[in-house]
Scaffold this motif. Sequence first.
Motif, PDB file in Angstrom:
ATOM      1  N   GLU A   1      40.647  36.232  16.957  1.00 39.27           N
ATOM      2  CA  GLU A   1      41.757  37.107  17.006  1.00 39.27           C
ATOM      3  C   GLU A   1      42.157  37.907  17.702  1.00 39.27           C
ATOM      4  O   GLU A   1      43.353  38.199  18.434  1.00 39.27           O
ATOM      5  CB  GLU A   1      41.672  37.624  15.418  1.00 39.27           C
ATOM      6  CG  GLU A   1      42.050  36.886  13.995  1.00 39.27           C
ATOM      7  CD  GLU A   1      39.799  36.372  13.529  1.00 39.27           C
ATOM      8  OE1 GLU A   1      38.884  36.313  14.231  1.00 39.27           O
ATOM      9  OE2 GLU A   1      39.795  35.471  12.662  1.00 39.27           O
TER      10      GLU A   1
ATOM     11  N   ASP B   1      46.850  34.143  25.914  1.00 37.16           N
ATOM     12  CA  ASP B   1      47.066  34.808  24.303  1.00 37.16           C
ATOM     13  C   ASP B   1      45.714  36.347  24.802  1.00 37.16           C
ATOM     14  O   ASP B   1      45.873  37.716  23.572  1.00 37.16           O
ATOM     15  CB  ASP B   1      46.773  34.677  23.477  1.00 37.16           C
ATOM     16  CG  ASP B   1      45.593  33.233  23.098  1.00 37.16           C
ATOM     17  OD1 ASP B   1      44.391  33.144  23.926  1.00 37.16           O
ATOM     18  OD2 ASP B   1      45.129  33.389  22.088  1.00 37.16           O
TER      19      ASP B   1
ATOM     20  N   ASN C   1      40.257  30.515  19.212  1.00 34.11           N
ATOM     21  CA  ASN C   1      40.113  31.136  18.125  1.00 34.11           C
ATOM     22  C   ASN C   1      40.612  33.068  17.859  1.00 34.11           C
ATOM     23  O   ASN C   1      41.521  32.703  16.605  1.00 34.11           O
ATOM     24  CB  ASN C   1      40.580  29.715  17.065  1.00 34.11           C
ATOM     25  CG  ASN C   1      41.251  28.804  16.957  1.00 34.11           C
ATOM     26  OD1 ASN C   1      41.884  28.143  17.679  1.00 34.11           O
ATOM     27  ND2 ASN C   1      40.435  27.291  16.800  1.00 34.11           N
TER      28      ASN C   1
END
Length: 226
Positions: free
Chosen positions: A145, A201, A143
């Motif tokens: 950022e 990501d 997770n």
Amino acid sequence: TDKITIAIDGYSSTGKSTLAKQIAKHLGYVYVDTGAMYRAVTLFAMENGYIGEGFFDKETLVAGLPFIKLQFIFNPDLGFGEMFLNGKNVETEIRSIAVSSFVSQIAEVSEVRAKLVEQQQAMGTEKGIVMDGRDIGTVVFPNAELKIFMTASPHTRAERRFEELKAKGQPATFEQVFQNVVARDHIDTHRDDSPLRKADDAIEIDNSHLTREEQFAKVLALIERL
Ligand code: C5P
């Protein structure tokens, strides 16, 4: 502004640690070099005769894991933590070509990874951390950022590692360093547990033709955009 977690992954000798340190210093964040942890476990295994040329006694290493204490102790002159194995500063030893030649075999062992990942996650609970490695964006901090994935051509990377070792007075030939970089990448990307791969990501930076300043500016721009 709120503190974030920054995960930097990529192939060996892509300049991850240099970039990570620079970002951590700029933001006043903690920098953690997870490769140093795998290297320290490797040194422990070598010193105890669990691994060497042509042999690896995995079971005995796994049984010995509770006796491995890893600490990063902050060195104010350097601005980051140095690796201590069972109370001893091992920063120099863990960068040797010998440790580099065995570390990827050690990093394949799931029990080793589980122990180190747990310690890494504990270091990140407060955020404000820049961590580099191979599985930070995929496993340690899924997770995070900001996730960066660094690549460069094998030749460029071997060249860098060779110059680094030379500057430190560590003996190695370019050919040895090149072979090591290629061999480690192969093991790191093909292992079953947490293989090196770009998180979906993550933002890829190929720095074959980028200066340190250009890489740093790229990441700062990404942080400002968050
Ligand atoms: O980053 P560095 O090149 O010092 O890492 C040494 C080795 O440790 C890598 O080649 C890889 O086998 C292992 N490693 C890992 N996972 C990490 C960091 C390093 O498997 N998060």
